[in-house]
Motif scaffolding. Structure first.
Motif, PDB file in Angstrom:
ATOM      1  N   ASN A 179      69.289  79.494  43.742  1.00  0.00           N
ATOM      2  CA  ASN A 179      69.698  78.200  43.199  1.00  0.00           C
ATOM      3  C   ASN A 179      69.687  78.307  41.678  1.00  0.00           C
TER       4      ASN A 179
ATOM      5  N   ASP B 152      63.635  69.373  42.670  1.00  0.00           N
ATOM      6  CA  ASP B 152      64.852  69.251  43.481  1.00  0.00           C
ATOM      7  C   ASP B 152      65.157  70.555  44.213  1.00  0.00           C
ATOM      8  N   GLY B 153      64.990  71.684  43.512  1.00  0.00           N
ATOM      9  CA  GLY B 153      65.227  72.964  44.165  1.00  0.00           C
ATOM     10  C   GLY B 153      64.239  73.238  45.277  1.00  0.00           C
TER      11      GLY B 153
ATOM     12  N   ARG C  20      62.733  71.001  47.059  1.00  0.00           N
ATOM     13  CA  ARG C  20      63.061  70.098  48.164  1.00  0.00           C
ATOM     14  C   ARG C  20      64.140  70.699  49.056  1.00  0.00           C
ATOM     15  N   ASP C  21      65.162  71.301  48.456  1.00  0.00           N
ATOM     16  CA  ASP C  21      66.229  71.905  49.253  1.00  0.00           C
ATOM     17  C   ASP C  21      65.743  73.146  49.991  1.00  0.00           C
ATOM     18  N   VAL C  22      64.934  73.970  49.318  1.00  0.00           N
ATOM     19  CA  VAL C  22      64.488  75.224  49.924  1.00  0.00           C
ATOM     20  C   VAL C  22      63.496  74.988  51.051  1.00  0.00           C
TER      21      VAL C  22
ATOM     22  N   ASP D 111      63.162  72.229  52.898  1.00  0.00           N
ATOM     23  CA  ASP D 111      63.682  71.448  54.014  1.00  0.00           C
ATOM     24  C   ASP D 111      64.193  72.398  55.099  1.00  0.00           C
TER      25      ASP D 111
ATOM     26  N   ARG E 122      66.372  72.246  57.576  1.00  0.00           N
ATOM     27  CA  ARG E 122      67.826  72.317  57.792  1.00  0.00           C
ATOM     28  C   ARG E 122      68.517  72.995  56.617  1.00  0.00           C
ATOM     29  N   GLN E 123      68.164  72.549  55.400  1.00  0.00           N
ATOM     30  CA  GLN E 123      68.771  73.167  54.227  1.00  0.00           C
ATOM     31  C   GLN E 123      68.387  74.639  54.126  1.00  0.00           C
ATOM     32  N   ARG E 124      67.155  74.970  54.500  1.00  0.00           N
ATOM     33  CA  ARG E 124      66.703  76.354  54.429  1.00  0.00           C
ATOM     34  C   ARG E 124      67.519  77.238  55.365  1.00  0.00           C
TER      35      ARG E 124
ATOM     36  N   MET F  83      71.055  77.631  53.878  1.00  0.00           N
ATOM     37  CA  MET F  83      71.065  78.504  52.708  1.00  0.00           C
ATOM     38  C   MET F  83      70.838  79.956  53.100  1.00  0.00           C
TER      39      MET F  83
END
Length: 313
Positions: free
Chosen positions: A41, A294-295, A297-299, A301, A303-305, A308
């Protein structure tokens, strides 16, 4: 007629559908996967790098700073930014660059101490309330609601009015303000995992509550807490600057970004650099903490993990 016994076939390597042998790789540790995904990211990677530089500056502040924080040179007072003083000087001739560098240690120390206190106390309260529920949840959460009823700044000011100003008391005041935040986040995460299959299976074989909390519940409830920690660090730095600006936090002559803003307020028309550079230090630190949050949170999570990791983004 009996022939010689046939030799046993050698074990063949595992083959893929195309017939090419493949070797099984052991899975990477979760923390390493998180770092790899976070590095992919760009925004979070840049924010993390800048934060690392800021933290290193705070750790090695005395070795990096050109002069001491309170070395007065009256003949150089209110000098604009130049090669000799890249950030200029204040009304006493003190080098602003040195005070910004040395002030990073004070501001970040207060922020980290405050968030550490809030994380330990709040996570413990949320863990107990979410896991045991019933009257434990009611008593602990009603107490947290009482703390939430007070505006954050007024609650911190009230604590400092009782304890007195200073860096240590400022960290305690900010930590008390953020205890309910961590308690609520931890409780919500624990409620989502306490009835999962692996928790019930461990409970059925006689695992103790301590083992369930430390080995199963808390690790799986940790991602939201980690994200909240990054965001709270940003607000803790802001809160320390605000309290020091009001004269309730770090006391002079110790350098602090908020205190430097207060000292430069009276010279804003004559010497803009007195307040500009400490303000930019606060802005950059808070922005990087938020972007890193924010990064994370995405990593973290699930589903997002998965997305990605599967797409290589």
């Amino acid at each position: 007629m009996t022939g010689a016994p046939l030799p046993e076939p050698a074990a063949s390597p595992t083959a893929t559908e195309e017939g090419v042998p493949s070797t099984a790789r052991p899975p990477q540790p979760r923390w390493r996967q998180t770092l790899v995904l976070l590095a992919r990211n760009p925004t979070a990677a840049v924010a993390g790098t800048v934060l690392l530089l800021i933290v290193l500056t705070a750790v090695f502040d005395e070795a990096i700073a050109p002069t001491g924080p309170n070395e007065i040179a009256v003949e150089d007072r209110l000098q604009p930014p130049s090669l000799a003083h890249p950030f200029g000087t204040d009304d006493l001739g003190r080098d602003i660059l040195s005070r910004v560098i040395l002030g990073a240690a004070v501001s970040l120390r207060v922020g980290f101490l405050a968030v550490t206190f809030a994380l330990v106390v709040g996570a413990l309260i949320g863990l107990l309330a979410g896991y045991y529920g019933r009257w434990v949840d009611d008593v602990l959460m009603r107490f947290m609601d009482i703390l939430f009823a007070f505006p954050a700044v007024l609650l911190a000011i009230a604590v400092l009015a009782v304890r007195g100003p200073g860096a240590g008391n400022t960290a305690l005041a900010i930590g008390i303000v953020y205890v309910p935040v961590f308690a609520r986040v931890t409780r919500a995460s624990v409620l989502g995992v306490r009835e999962d299959v692996y928790v019930r299976a461990s409970r059925s074989v006689g695992a103790s509550d301590w083992r369930l909390l430390t080995r199963h519940v808390l690790p799986n409830a940790a991602p939201p807490i980690i994200v909240q920690t990054s965001i709270s660090l940003a607000f803790a730095v802001l809160a320390e600057a605000a309290l020091s600006f009001l004269g309730l936090g770090t006391q002079p002559p110790n350098p602090s970004w908020g205190l430097m803003l207060a000292e430069g307020r009276g010279f804003i028309d004559l010497a803009w650099w007195l307040a500009f550079f400490p303000g930019m230090a606060i802005f950059l630190t808070v922005l990087c903490f938020n972007l890193l949050g924010d990064g994370l949170r995405d990593v973290l999570d699930p589903r997002q993990r998965t997305l990605m990791a599967g797409s290589g983004r």
